[in-house]
Write an enzyme that holds these catalytic residues in place. Sequence first.
Site, PDB file in Angstrom:
ATOM      1  N   ASP A  16       1.980 -16.128  39.167  1.00 19.12           N
ATOM      2  CA  ASP A  16       2.547 -17.041  39.703  1.00 19.12           C
ATOM      3  C   ASP A  16       1.831 -18.289  39.559  1.00 19.12           C
ATOM      4  OD1 ASP A  16       3.206 -18.215  42.099  1.00 19.12           O
ATOM      5  OD2 ASP A  16       1.812 -17.860  43.160  1.00 19.12           O
ATOM      6  N   ASP A  18       0.544 -21.373  41.780  1.00 19.37           N
ATOM      7  CA  ASP A  18      -0.359 -21.577  42.715  1.00 19.37           C
ATOM      8  C   ASP A  18      -1.157 -21.332  43.437  1.00 19.37           C
ATOM      9  OD1 ASP A  18       0.677 -24.441  41.943  1.00 19.37           O
ATOM     10  OD2 ASP A  18       2.759 -24.167  43.202  1.00 19.37           O
ATOM     11  N   ASP A 172      -0.676 -14.010  44.074  1.00 18.18           N
ATOM     12  CA  ASP A 172      -2.024 -14.221  45.492  1.00 18.18           C
ATOM     13  C   ASP A 172      -1.351 -14.358  46.654  1.00 18.18           C
ATOM     14  OD1 ASP A 172      -1.876 -17.829  46.257  1.00 18.18           O
ATOM     15  OD2 ASP A 172      -0.646 -16.478  45.036  1.00 18.18           O
TER      16      ASP A 172
END
Length: 196
Positions: A16, A18, A172
């Site tokens: 991922d 961001d 995250d």
Amino acid sequence: MILPLPDGDFQAYLFDCDGTIVDSMPQHHATWRQALAEWGCDLPEELFYAWAGRTVADIVADLNERHGLAMPVGAVAARQVALYQQLLPTAVGVPGVLRHIEDAHGRIPFAVVSGSTRESVTASLSALDLLDRFDVLVCAGDYARPKPDPEGFLLAARLLGVPPQSCLVFEDADLGIQAATAAGMASVRVPQPRRG
């Protein structure tokens, strides 16, 4: 600190962007709030983090429904990206993830799988001088069903020519971990550095 990896002979790393490669979530939240305020809307921090991994189109559609608004997705997305790019110089990389990128670059292929626009992902990776490390970028608009659906991760694996079970995902967000699991991929949860 380098993040511990699960056991396995991984042939590709899928990241991922961001909150995973770039500690950009505070900047994204600030620019979302600023862009939405121009339409008389807000996105509280708790909801912003709960929706991490969702596409811009989905977020705007849900906010429109919740608040009885008719914000145009393209205009809101363009404004948020423009505001975000102004804050990019303040974004930093996530150290534990950057170590894995540096350690494995050149040995195995990398892809980014993000719900953000290609423009936003490219800007973030360029700001950290990392864009050339990634063989594939899968961004909003490249797949129909957002995380937690596995479509984005499966597309990245296919584009890299690596079986899904041989990919390791760095994420995250809960939605991203769910998508990786649904794709049959092992994952590493990246702690959000600025949240308690």
